[in-house]
Design a protein around this motif. Sequence first.
Motif, PDB file in Angstrom:
ATOM      1  N   VAL A   1       0.849  -1.196   0.000  1.00  0.00           N
ATOM      2  CA  VAL A   1       0.000   0.000   0.000  1.00  0.00           C
ATOM      3  C   VAL A   1       0.890   1.255   0.000  1.00  0.00           C
ATOM      4  CG1 VAL A   1      -1.904   1.192   1.141  1.00  0.00           C
ATOM      5  CG2 VAL A   1      -1.716  -1.295   1.320  1.00  0.00           C
ATOM      6  N   ARG A   2       1.911   1.205   0.848  1.00  0.00           N
ATOM      7  CA  ARG A   2       2.875   2.319   0.898  1.00  0.00           C
ATOM      8  C   ARG A   2       3.502   2.520  -0.499  1.00  0.00           C
ATOM      9  NH1 ARG A   2       7.261  -0.324   3.548  1.00  0.00           N
ATOM     10  NH2 ARG A   2       7.847  -0.822   1.429  1.00  0.00           N
ATOM     11  N   ASP A   3       3.907   1.407  -1.108  1.00  0.00           N
ATOM     12  CA  ASP A   3       4.579   1.510  -2.403  1.00  0.00           C
ATOM     13  C   ASP A   3       3.635   1.980  -3.508  1.00  0.00           C
ATOM     14  OD1 ASP A   3       6.852   0.737  -1.144  1.00  0.00           O
ATOM     15  OD2 ASP A   3       6.836  -1.328  -1.847  1.00  0.00           O
TER      16      ASP A   3
ATOM     17  N   GLU B   1       9.805  -3.575  22.638  1.00  0.00           N
ATOM     18  CA  GLU B   1       9.228  -4.890  22.330  1.00  0.00           C
ATOM     19  C   GLU B   1      10.055  -5.615  21.277  1.00  0.00           C
ATOM     20  OE1 GLU B   1       4.491  -3.904  22.969  1.00  0.00           O
ATOM     21  OE2 GLU B   1       5.302  -4.043  20.951  1.00  0.00           O
ATOM     22  N   ASP B   2      10.459  -4.875  20.268  1.00  0.00           N
ATOM     23  CA  ASP B   2      11.160  -5.518  19.162  1.00  0.00           C
ATOM     24  C   ASP B   2      12.273  -4.593  18.636  1.00  0.00           C
ATOM     25  OD1 ASP B   2      12.051  -6.647  16.857  1.00  0.00           O
ATOM     26  OD2 ASP B   2      10.105  -6.789  15.865  1.00  0.00           O
ATOM     27  N   PRO B   3      13.499  -4.811  19.116  1.00  0.00           N
ATOM     28  CA  PRO B   3      14.594  -3.913  18.733  1.00  0.00           C
ATOM     29  C   PRO B   3      14.957  -3.973  17.245  1.00  0.00           C
ATOM     30  CG  PRO B   3      15.201  -5.324  20.597  1.00  0.00           C
ATOM     31  CD  PRO B   3      13.911  -5.834  20.076  1.00  0.00           C
ATOM     32  N   THR B   4      14.508  -5.018  16.536  1.00  0.00           N
ATOM     33  CA  THR B   4      14.838  -5.028  15.095  1.00  0.00           C
ATOM     34  C   THR B   4      14.126  -3.873  14.386  1.00  0.00           C
ATOM     35  OG1 THR B   4      13.058  -6.569  14.639  1.00  0.00           O
ATOM     36  CG2 THR B   4      15.223  -7.519  14.846  1.00  0.00           C
ATOM     37  N   ARG B   5      13.089  -3.347  15.026  1.00  0.00           N
ATOM     38  CA  ARG B   5      12.377  -2.215  14.405  1.00  0.00           C
ATOM     39  C   ARG B   5      13.279  -0.987  14.288  1.00  0.00           C
ATOM     40  NH1 ARG B   5       6.997  -3.296  17.907  1.00  0.00           N
ATOM     41  NH2 ARG B   5       6.203  -5.042  16.675  1.00  0.00           N
ATOM     42  N   ILE B   6      14.288  -0.914  15.134  1.00  0.00           N
ATOM     43  CA  ILE B   6      15.230   0.217  15.025  1.00  0.00           C
ATOM     44  C   ILE B   6      15.935   0.127  13.671  1.00  0.00           C
ATOM     45  CG2 ILE B   6      17.318   1.256  16.004  1.00  0.00           C
ATOM     46  CD1 ILE B   6      16.337   0.209  18.758  1.00  0.00           C
ATOM     47  N   TYR B   7      16.333  -1.081  13.327  1.00  0.00           N
ATOM     48  CA  TYR B   7      16.998  -1.275  12.036  1.00  0.00           C
ATOM     49  C   TYR B   7      16.035  -1.034  10.884  1.00  0.00           C
ATOM     50  CZ  TYR B   7      21.438  -2.775  13.824  1.00  0.00           C
ATOM     51  OH  TYR B   7      22.663  -2.768  14.404  1.00  0.00           O
ATOM     52  N   ARG B   8      14.787  -1.441  11.096  1.00  0.00           N
ATOM     53  CA  ARG B   8      13.782  -1.222  10.044  1.00  0.00           C
ATOM     54  C   ARG B   8      13.526   0.270   9.851  1.00  0.00           C
ATOM     55  NH1 ARG B   8      10.806  -5.331   8.149  1.00  0.00           N
ATOM     56  NH2 ARG B   8       8.937  -4.070   7.896  1.00  0.00           N
ATOM     57  N   ALA B   9      13.464   1.000  10.962  1.00  0.00           N
ATOM     58  CA  ALA B   9      13.236   2.447  10.861  1.00  0.00           C
ATOM     59  C   ALA B   9      14.347   3.088  10.031  1.00  0.00           C
ATOM     60  CB  ALA B   9      13.195   3.062  12.260  1.00  0.00           C
ATOM     61  N   VAL B  10      15.568   2.723  10.340  1.00  0.00           N
ATOM     62  CA  VAL B  10      16.718   3.283   9.620  1.00  0.00           C
ATOM     63  C   VAL B  10      16.631   2.935   8.135  1.00  0.00           C
ATOM     64  CG1 VAL B  10      19.222   3.010   9.340  1.00  0.00           C
ATOM     65  CG2 VAL B  10      18.233   3.364  11.625  1.00  0.00           C
ATOM     66  N   ARG B  11      16.268   1.683   7.890  1.00  0.00           N
ATOM     67  CA  ARG B  11      16.162   1.227   6.497  1.00  0.00           C
ATOM     68  C   ARG B  11      15.146   2.067   5.718  1.00  0.00           C
ATOM     69  NH1 ARG B  11      13.389  -3.301   4.180  1.00  0.00           N
ATOM     70  NH2 ARG B  11      13.063  -4.532   6.056  1.00  0.00           N
ATOM     71  N   PHE B  12      13.973   2.287   6.293  1.00  0.00           N
ATOM     72  CA  PHE B  12      12.947   3.041   5.556  1.00  0.00           C
ATOM     73  C   PHE B  12      13.336   4.511   5.409  1.00  0.00           C
ATOM     74  CE2 PHE B  12      10.269  -0.612   6.950  1.00  0.00           C
ATOM     75  CZ  PHE B  12       9.978  -1.067   5.685  1.00  0.00           C
TER      76      PHE B  12
ATOM     77  N   VAL C   1      16.327   5.808   5.161  1.00  0.00           N
ATOM     78  CA  VAL C   1      17.362   6.009   4.143  1.00  0.00           C
ATOM     79  C   VAL C   1      16.845   5.610   2.753  1.00  0.00           C
ATOM     80  CG1 VAL C   1      19.728   5.467   3.486  1.00  0.00           C
ATOM     81  CG2 VAL C   1      19.125   5.675   5.895  1.00  0.00           C
ATOM     82  N   ARG C   2      16.137   4.499   2.709  1.00  0.00           N
ATOM     83  CA  ARG C   2      15.676   4.036   1.396  1.00  0.00           C
ATOM     84  C   ARG C   2      14.672   4.995   0.772  1.00  0.00           C
ATOM     85  NH1 ARG C   2      12.758  -1.597   1.060  1.00  0.00           N
ATOM     86  NH2 ARG C   2      10.801  -0.548   0.670  1.00  0.00           N
ATOM     87  N   LEU C   3      13.740   5.484   1.568  1.00  0.00           N
ATOM     88  CA  LEU C   3      12.695   6.349   1.004  1.00  0.00           C
ATOM     89  C   LEU C   3      13.108   7.816   0.993  1.00  0.00           C
ATOM     90  CD1 LEU C   3       9.586   4.773   2.804  1.00  0.00           C
ATOM     91  CD2 LEU C   3      10.504   4.203   0.558  1.00  0.00           C
TER      92      LEU C   3
END
Length: 463
Positions: free
Chosen positions: A44-46, A197-208, A210-212
Amino acid sequence: KFGQGNLLELLKTHLPAATWQLLTTAACQAQARGWHLYLVGGAVRDLWLRHSQGAKKHQNITFQDIDLVVDGFHTKADVGAGVELAQALQGDYPGARLSVHGEFQTAALLWHKDPQLDSLWVDIATARTEFYPYPAANPEVEASSIRQDLYRRDFTINALSIRLTNPSPGKLLDFFGGMNDLHNQQVRVLHANSFIEDPTRIYRAVRFVVRLGFDLEPQTETYIRYAIASGVYERWRLTEHPTPALTTRLKAELSIILKAPYWKGALTLLADLDALKCLHPELKLTEQLWWQVRCLSRWLRWLDPERQLEHWLLRLGILLGALPPQERIKIATGLQLPKTMIDGLANLETMETAIAKSLGCQQCPGPSVIYQTLKGYDRANLFLVAARGHKVLRKQIWFYFSQLCQVSPFLTGHDLKALGYKPGPQFKQILTDLLNACLDGQLGDRQQEEAWLNAHYPLPKKV
Ligand code: ATP
């Protein structure tokens, strides 16, 4: 305007025709069972990105990863709705491979190089809520409504959904202001505890981000910094039970980031947020380490254009190389990196000392000495040694990779046999000496090599 009115037309325009057809079939199957079906997450975002910023800017968006959520009647019996729908769809598409994740009651339909659908991955889940029994644990799952399902997601821009079934097919569901954040180009987390709750979200935040090319919403950044400062990564490391699953997810996020063309921006943002702590509390992207990662990447671009080596793993390797040997081995083992990488990291210093001893004891070692010294080492490990080494050593390793590895004599073992040499232990010696002479530039063609052989290894005269 996006979001006001029916989005099905837009989906039809931007999705590949066969994928659109598949969604239509899925919606019919769901509707026949009295269920609602939603397109959720990245697609949906894309769709919005493609629609508002143009397909040209977003050529890399291919809609090969589709997430669907079935919303049933919120009873326990409907927990399996996603799986049932996936099975029904497989009936319509026998070419699809079905895989069911029992514990979470999710199903995936996969196509690989399909003539119509190409490579497509469709996840079908039943709307669910996740509970985290304690921070950084694996979530426990329960069936729920679409709203709650969207609320368990990471960022507002990933918590948008389009209804595919009646009533109002094509309606956008935006409970948490995702559209506003897309317009304002912000990555905003859904709730304060999310990163705990889920520290991998930190990496996901960074990914989005920079990518977007978006910004990290200021409150979200505060939550990230708070989670890191509160030691979320330490707890994660110390908790016995959930570590493997979480480590796998962290590794997956790390690999996406370090493989991506935007890895430099992502790594600097991770460092700025102090998020490299997830690997080790002492890991810092110092000037020197930053230089080494970039140097390594330049080398890989030049010397391994075919990507025979795993570039992302080497980037990770050089980061880990900044830690004391015992620590880096612990982390590399925990992340289940390949054995050659773990061994390489364990022996980095030994390797560096041995190479320095071999090459450094001579004023100006000739090409054959450089070649014979380096040839026994694993190629990937030599890249690490080069990026960490001093200028002279770097030049020597560059020379080795870019020129010396390409040298080979005209004469082979077969030629030696044809010339009358008897196969045996001496063969290897002759070939090594011949190669060394070639490396040192003494021989330029076959004739010269044969003359060299006659001079250095004359055949016994026949009587
Ligand atoms: P990409 O284009 O990188 O694949 P995506 O948004 O599709 O982006 P996925 O990793 O495929 O990302 O995840 C699909 C959806 O699942 C996300 O959009 C998000 O809503 C949700 N999601 C994934 N990982 C998490 C997580 N760690 N916490 C919460 N929600 C998540």
